[in-house]
Write an enzyme that holds these catalytic residues in place. Structure first.
Site, PDB file in Angstrom:
ATOM      1  NE  ARG A 149     140.041  20.333  77.939  1.00  0.00           N
ATOM      2  CZ  ARG A 149     140.902  19.323  77.961  1.00  0.00           C
ATOM      3  NH1 ARG A 149     141.680  19.094  76.894  1.00  0.00           N
ATOM      4  NH2 ARG A 149     141.021  18.547  79.020  1.00  0.00           N
ATOM      5  CE  LYS A 173     141.487  22.603  80.506  1.00  0.00           C
ATOM      6  NZ  LYS A 173     140.711  22.371  81.753  1.00  0.00           N
ATOM      7  CG  HIS A 246     132.413  22.007  78.197  1.00  0.00           C
ATOM      8  ND1 HIS A 246     133.744  21.877  77.850  1.00  0.00           N
ATOM      9  CD2 HIS A 246     132.310  21.504  79.460  1.00  0.00           C
ATOM     10  CE1 HIS A 246     134.408  21.350  78.860  1.00  0.00           C
ATOM     11  NE2 HIS A 246     133.566  21.101  79.837  1.00  0.00           N
ATOM     12  NE  ARG A 249     136.212  18.139  77.249  1.00  0.00           N
ATOM     13  CZ  ARG A 249     137.337  17.489  76.991  1.00  0.00           C
ATOM     14  NH1 ARG A 249     137.637  17.151  75.746  1.00  0.00           N
ATOM     15  NH2 ARG A 249     138.179  17.171  77.961  1.00  0.00           N
ATOM     16  CG  HIS A 272     139.411  14.100  81.269  1.00  0.00           C
ATOM     17  ND1 HIS A 272     138.189  13.454  81.359  1.00  0.00           N
ATOM     18  CD2 HIS A 272     139.124  15.393  80.959  1.00  0.00           C
ATOM     19  CE1 HIS A 272     137.221  14.314  81.111  1.00  0.00           C
ATOM     20  NE2 HIS A 272     137.767  15.490  80.871  1.00  0.00           N
TER      21      HIS A 272
END
Length: 300
Positions: A149, A173, A246, A249, A272
């Protein structure tokens, strides 16, 4: 501090301390709760404990009338459901009025990606004799070569790059960390930038920055800065496609799956938490698989 403010403060502390949520996540929760509190006041409802399921239904209708997207509505309701679950657990409210609120189904958007032929031109526009050109090429190779990201890209520090084992430490994240392998093109571009361009850019700042990617003043590059760089690069090509961090990505994931990569491996590379987030890329590869079938199967 009134009761509503105290409840909100306790919930934010719970997210930060117990859930170890990122600043971005807690900020989104807070915005959703404050937005709902504003709606409550419009309806003459003072306290969170006075909210009923009927009011929740009214809120959903109001959000629809305000033309909020299904994705935005789903995020708001999910945040408020978590907030009330916390309040109920701490005996601050008797029930969770959002427990029965159904989230609107998200529209399945197919990720946009770039074909390899289109990418080829993009990789030849940077002037590698200049510090900024070397930096831009390193950013491009890293984003496409790793699928990280843009926020993760800007958080990389020099010490996170390990050329010996050819990996980069990514802080994702929820403060989750993962090691991502570096390909030969990314290693070459990063080595050139670090040894030459970055040293020159770093000298423009009053104190040396730890960030891998620097702006023209020698300070850390921001996600907005990366997007601007990509826009300028695409303007130097004959391409008419839209490009963003993005999109690169999406392109990374799509190209891997097109070449037969295992979905679990792609999930891990992308960072993820759930496989369902990775499975959306299988929709993109269906056309590719159909083409292979038609070209190779005797009965196609």
């Amino acid at each position: 501090m009134d009761l509503n403010d105290r409840y909100l403060k306790m919930f934010i502390e719970y997210l930060q301390i117990e859930k170890n949520s990122s600043h971005h996540t807690t900020e989104n929760y807070e915005k959703a709760i404050l937005h709902f509190e504003s709606f409550m006041k419009q309806q003459a409802i003072e306290g969170f404990a006075a909210v009923s399921y009927l009011l929740v239904r009214h809120y959903l209708t109001w959000l629809h009338e305000q033309s909020y997207s299904r994705r935005t509505v789903a995020k708001k309701i999910s945040s408020l459901r978590s907030f009330y679950r916390f309040l109920n657990r701490e005996k601050m409210v008797e029930h969770n009025p959002f427990a029965l609120a159904s989230l609107p189904k998200k529209g399945q958007s197919i990720p946009h990606f770039i074909y390899e032929e289109e990418l080829a031109e993009l990789f030849h526009v940077s002037d590698l004799s200049t510090p900024l050109g070397q930096r831009n090429q390193a950013i491009l190779e890293l984003l496409y070569g790793t699928g990280i990201r843009v926020s993760e890209c800007c958080q990389i520090q020099l010490e996170d790059i390990d050329f010996y084992i050819e990996t980069v430490l990514i802080k994702g994240k929820g403060r989750k960390e993962r090691y991502v392998p570096l390909g030969s093109y990314a290693i070459e571009a990063l080595s050139r930038y670090i040894e030459e361009g970055r040293k020159e850019l770093s000298g423009k700042a009053g104190h040396p920055a730890k960030a891998l990617f620097l702006n023209y003043k020698g300070g850390p590059l921001t996600p907005r800065g990366v997007r601007t760089i990509l826009n300028r690069l695409i303007e130097q090509t004959t391409l008419t496609v839209h490009i963003s961090p993005h999109v690169l990505r999406h392109t990374f994931a799509t190209h891997l799956l097109n070449e037969g990569a295992d979905m679990r491996a792609v999930q891990e590379l992308l960072g993820h938490s759930h496989l369902s987030s990775t499975q959306i890329y299988t929709h993109v590869t269906k056309d590719h698989l159909k083409k292979i079938y038609n070209n190779t199967h005797p009965r196609a």
